[in-house]
Design a protein around this motif. Structure first.
Motif, PDB file in Angstrom:
ATOM      1  N   LEU A   1       0.115  -2.247   5.704  1.00 45.47           N
ATOM      2  CA  LEU A   1      -0.980  -1.641   5.532  1.00 45.47           C
ATOM      3  C   LEU A   1      -1.029  -0.419   4.506  1.00 45.47           C
ATOM      4  N   ARG A   2      -2.106  -0.588   3.638  1.00 44.20           N
ATOM      5  CA  ARG A   2      -2.327   0.433   2.587  1.00 44.20           C
ATOM      6  C   ARG A   2      -3.691   0.949   2.589  1.00 44.20           C
ATOM      7  N   PRO A   3      -3.994   2.085   3.248  1.00 46.21           N
ATOM      8  CA  PRO A   3      -5.336   2.699   3.332  1.00 46.21           C
ATOM      9  C   PRO A   3      -5.601   3.259   1.948  1.00 46.21           C
TER      10      PRO A   3
ATOM     11  N   GLY B   1      -1.606  -8.868  -3.135  1.00 47.39           N
ATOM     12  CA  GLY B   1      -1.933  -7.512  -2.143  1.00 47.39           C
ATOM     13  C   GLY B   1      -0.842  -6.540  -3.208  1.00 47.39           C
ATOM     14  N   ASP B   2       0.120  -6.812  -3.869  1.00 48.79           N
ATOM     15  CA  ASP B   2       0.900  -5.602  -4.447  1.00 48.79           C
ATOM     16  C   ASP B   2      -0.024  -5.323  -5.712  1.00 48.79           C
ATOM     17  N   ILE B   3      -0.686  -6.213  -6.380  1.00 48.79           N
ATOM     18  CA  ILE B   3      -1.305  -5.926  -7.685  1.00 48.79           C
ATOM     19  C   ILE B   3      -2.546  -5.056  -7.306  1.00 48.79           C
TER      20      ILE B   3
ATOM     21  N   SER C   1      -3.254  -3.491  -4.683  1.00 51.15           N
ATOM     22  CA  SER C   1      -3.394  -1.974  -4.055  1.00 51.15           C
ATOM     23  C   SER C   1      -2.837  -0.980  -5.027  1.00 51.15           C
ATOM     24  N   ASP C   2      -2.271  -1.466  -6.130  1.00 47.76           N
ATOM     25  CA  ASP C   2      -2.125  -0.442  -7.295  1.00 47.76           C
ATOM     26  C   ASP C   2      -3.439  -0.055  -7.953  1.00 47.76           C
ATOM     27  N   LEU C   3      -4.307  -0.961  -7.938  1.00 49.79           N
ATOM     28  CA  LEU C   3      -5.796  -0.618  -8.351  1.00 49.79           C
ATOM     29  C   LEU C   3      -6.287   0.495  -7.528  1.00 49.79           C
TER      30      LEU C   3
HETATM   31 MG    MG Z   1       3.654  -2.259  -5.867  1.00 51.10          MG
END
Ligand code: MG
Ligand code: IPM
Length: 342
Positions: free
Chosen positions: A93-95, A230-232, A234-236
């Motif tokens: 989970l990345r808020p 999701g990795d890419i 979420s950095d945005l």
């Molecule tokens: Mg990452």
């Protein structure tokens, strides 16, 4: 008294600075809110390889077993994927929520950011990170395979749907079905969504989704994605809020056991200087406290952070401009401690 036992794995780079900093705050919150936290430190990454012969040694795995959480710093290579897999931390989970006082730090125009509050739900223990991989015998080509069982897609879908139900009821599913038709994320999520009638599900091609995040981030509530997308994406999120140093995450398994980690990584360019932003790790501490149900402590910490930011204190990653005040890690923690004691 409520007692929690956690393991701290600072790892490398700025992980070794922000984890102890966040623990100072966690201990003060415990005193103020009537619970206790005991902390054991473990090794992961380069230091673990040197001392114990593996990036993620069995000793570290045993130490984490049965605890109330893992507070993780960062590693440059080795250990992290093994840790995620060992405890089946599939739900990441990345808020991404904009702090009003930092709205001008974003690379986007302020009016496009007002009210932005997105939760990325990223599948973390499958997909291309864990599919069959290798180099050919001739060593002339390599491969990594993006494999997803329907079961793995369905279980992360249920997490994302549950979160959407508790929020604004919108779920966007990142997929690439025009090129990867055997990974039918949208169809599977729609099937799971039958049990969540209040949630509106939209499928979106991941390339378009990346563009939409930059041109109209306010349209999103919960975004569900596989491991790599999701990795890419979420950095945005870090670019949206002004610094990746502000973002935290929780990675949970099906029993609710979790590791909590800032999403910034080791940041070798600034490591060892004492200037890293501890707010990403503190955002992860907030998620740990929420998981424990320590909501009073969550509220105090959020209030203190808001106050310090409103007063203009900024670590270097936020590029402070007068009249903002540049502070290092230790100074920011000192300010937060003072604020908590008020
Ligand atoms: Mg990452
Ligand atoms: C993250 C990181 C990791 C990932 C790396 C360090 C393997 O980028 O947690 O986002 O890709 O999962």
């Amino acid at each position: 008294m409520r007692k929690y036992h956690i393991v701290a794995l600072p790892g490398e780079g700025i992980g070794k600075e922000v984890v102890p900093a966040a623990i100072t705050i966690l201990k003060r919150l415990a005193e103020l809110h009537g619970f206790s936290v005991s902390i054991e430190y473990g090794l992961i990454g380069q230091a673990a390889l040197k001392e114990l012969g593996a990036y993620f040694p069995e000793e570290t795995a045993q130490l984490c077993q049965g605890k109330d959480g893992i507070l993780f710093g960062a590693v440059s290579q080795g250990g992290l994927l093994e840790l995620r897999q060992r405890f089946d931390f599939f739900a990441n989970l990345r808020p991404v929520k904009v702090f009003p006082s930092l709205i001008d730090k974003s690379s986007l125009k302020s009016e496009m950011l007002e009210g932005v509050d997105i939760l990325f739900v990223r599948e973390l223990v499958s997909g291309i990170y864990f599919g069959a991989s290798g180099r050919t015998q001739e060593n002339t080509s390599g491969y990594h395979t993006m494999t997803y069982s329907d079961r793995d897609i369905r279980r992360i879908a249920r997490i994302a749907l549950t979160k959407a139900q508790q929020r604004r009821g919108l779920l966007t599913v990142a997929h690439k079905e025009n090129a990867l038709p055997h990974l039918p994320w949208t169809r599977l999520v729609f099937q799971e969504a039958v049990s969540f009638p209040e949630v509106t599900v939209t499928g979106m091609l991941v390339d378009n989704l990346a563009m939409q995040l930059v041109i109209d981030p306010q349209q999103f509530d919960v975004i569900l994605a596989g491991n790599l997308f999701g990795d890419i994406l979420s950095d945005l999120g870090g670019a949206l809020v002004g610094s990746i140093g502000l973002l935290g995450s929780a990675s949970l398994n099906s029993s609710g056991f979790a590791m909590y980690e800032a999403i910034h990584g080791t940041a070798p360019a600034i490591a060892g200087q004492g200037i890293a932003n501890p707010l990403g790790t503190l955002a992860s501490v907030v998620m740990m406290l929420e998981q424990w149900g320590e909501l009073g402590a969550v509220q105090s910490l959020k209030q203190a952070q808001t106050k310090i930011l409103e007063c203009g204190y900024r670590t270097a990653d936020l590029n402070p401009q007068a009249p903002e005040i540049l502070v290092n890690t230790e100074q920011l923690i000192e300010l937060l401690l003072n604020e908590l004691s008020k």
